[in-house]
Design an enzyme around this catalytic site. Sequence first.
Site, PDB file in Angstrom:
ATOM      1  CD  GLU A 152      22.969  10.325   0.791  1.00  0.00           C
ATOM      2  OE1 GLU A 152      21.965   9.641   1.051  1.00  0.00           O
ATOM      3  OE2 GLU A 152      23.884  10.538   1.622  1.00  0.00           O
TER       4      GLU A 152
ATOM      5  CG  HIS B 202      18.026  10.378  -1.686  1.00  0.00           C
ATOM      6  ND1 HIS B 202      17.671   9.314  -0.887  1.00  0.00           N
ATOM      7  CD2 HIS B 202      19.252  10.779  -1.254  1.00  0.00           C
ATOM      8  CE1 HIS B 202      18.627   9.076  -0.008  1.00  0.00           C
ATOM      9  NE2 HIS B 202      19.593   9.945  -0.214  1.00  0.00           N
TER      10      HIS B 202
ATOM     11  CB  CYS C  85      13.735   3.750  -1.869  1.00  0.00           C
ATOM     12  SG  CYS C  85      13.661   5.543  -1.739  1.00  0.00           S
TER      13      CYS C  85
END
Length: 449
Positions: free
Chosen positions: A175, A251, A372
């Site tokens: 990720e 995450h 992000c």
Amino acid sequence: MANAIEANFDGLVGPTHNYSGLSFGNVASQNNSTRPSNPKAAAKQGLFKMKALADMGFIQGVLAPHERPHMPTLKALGFYGSDAQMLAQAAKQAPKVLAAVSSASCMWTANAATVSPSADTYDQRVHFTPANLVNKFHRAIEHPTTGAILRATFADEHYFVHHDALPSVDHFGDEGAANHTRFCSAYGAAGVELFVYGMSAFDQRQPRPERYPARHTLEASQAIARRHGLDPKRCVFVQQNPAAIDAGVFHNDVIAVGNGNVHFYHEQAFIDNTQMRDALRAAWGQQDSRLHFIEVPQSAVSLENCVQSYLFNSQLLSQPNGDMVLVVPSECYENESVWQYLTDLQARNTPIKDIKVFDLKQSMSNGGGPACLRLRVALTSNELNAVNPATLMDDALFQLLNEWVDRHYRDRLVEADLADPLLLRESREALDELTQILQLGSLYDFQKA
């Protein structure tokens, strides 16, 4: 030790920004599915944050969005005919597939790649590995274009190394930087790279979440550390708390953020906080400076409020005097317990001295905050000079990109609009012009046809 800075490269929100609820495990994404989005507002909110940080003296870059809807993927899945015919077929036969290939999720460039700076790597070059994002179909199609954009932005092979994504299988689910943090006494000094994983693919004895998927594996992190040529003694691998994943912390950057010598995290972030601290201290090993651990207790800010406000999905930025600025979304200000904690934090004796609040509601509604939206890249002065200069934010680029958004973006989009051939044409016209503004060359499939 070379003089170096940390640059932030934010993803520019694409013209097809929409809420389709594609990301199982991302609470905001699921809760806001079926709502209309505003791509124009989303892009401008992101640009405003980029320009504000550039005005504060931070190096700020721009990463281009991807071509969406991605017609080559529809063709590969058996749809045929003209673009308009394929869109119509997909809308009728597989609307969620159409939504997936139209997703603007590449805006969250914390998932674009893992980056190791030259101070940490065996060949003293900056290494990039695009994330395979294999856990979600709409994101798993991103890495070829992501790699092309990174190569066009960081093109000089004397300074930059670009790897392919890891194998696209669950065992090596990667990720990107959302599960990676670098600690250092100075950006040009050798650092400690912290890799956070949700599960071990090959060790079934390790605990796993029960409700939502653990997207990132230990094996992926270990592979990236090897291919980047990192010193094993300066790499730390820590497991995320499965209970946090099940609460919507998909995450690590939703529950922890680090920079320099500061690690800011929630009490329930990791499966063993003591082990995490001890491992980082051992890898740090410096007598002239120390790591600062700022652990937020559950009693002060609940896990639920962390997910709702995205307190930890913030940017932690170092000023020249060593003080740090925490960049948070406006949801933190609107959450009473979170804002009370941040107010108290500023009064404490920690390196975090200032809080900056930004309205990023379009991104937040899909589950992405300030952290992000950016990919961090530590660069020496020579490396910075080798970056594509057309991608670096300044007054002129800010104006150009705002005018570009005004010309090409819609201010309302719902899932049904994704089948509109006009939206595809609008998006391609926008991206074709953008590659000229950012001097990226012919990146997209439609430009090569």
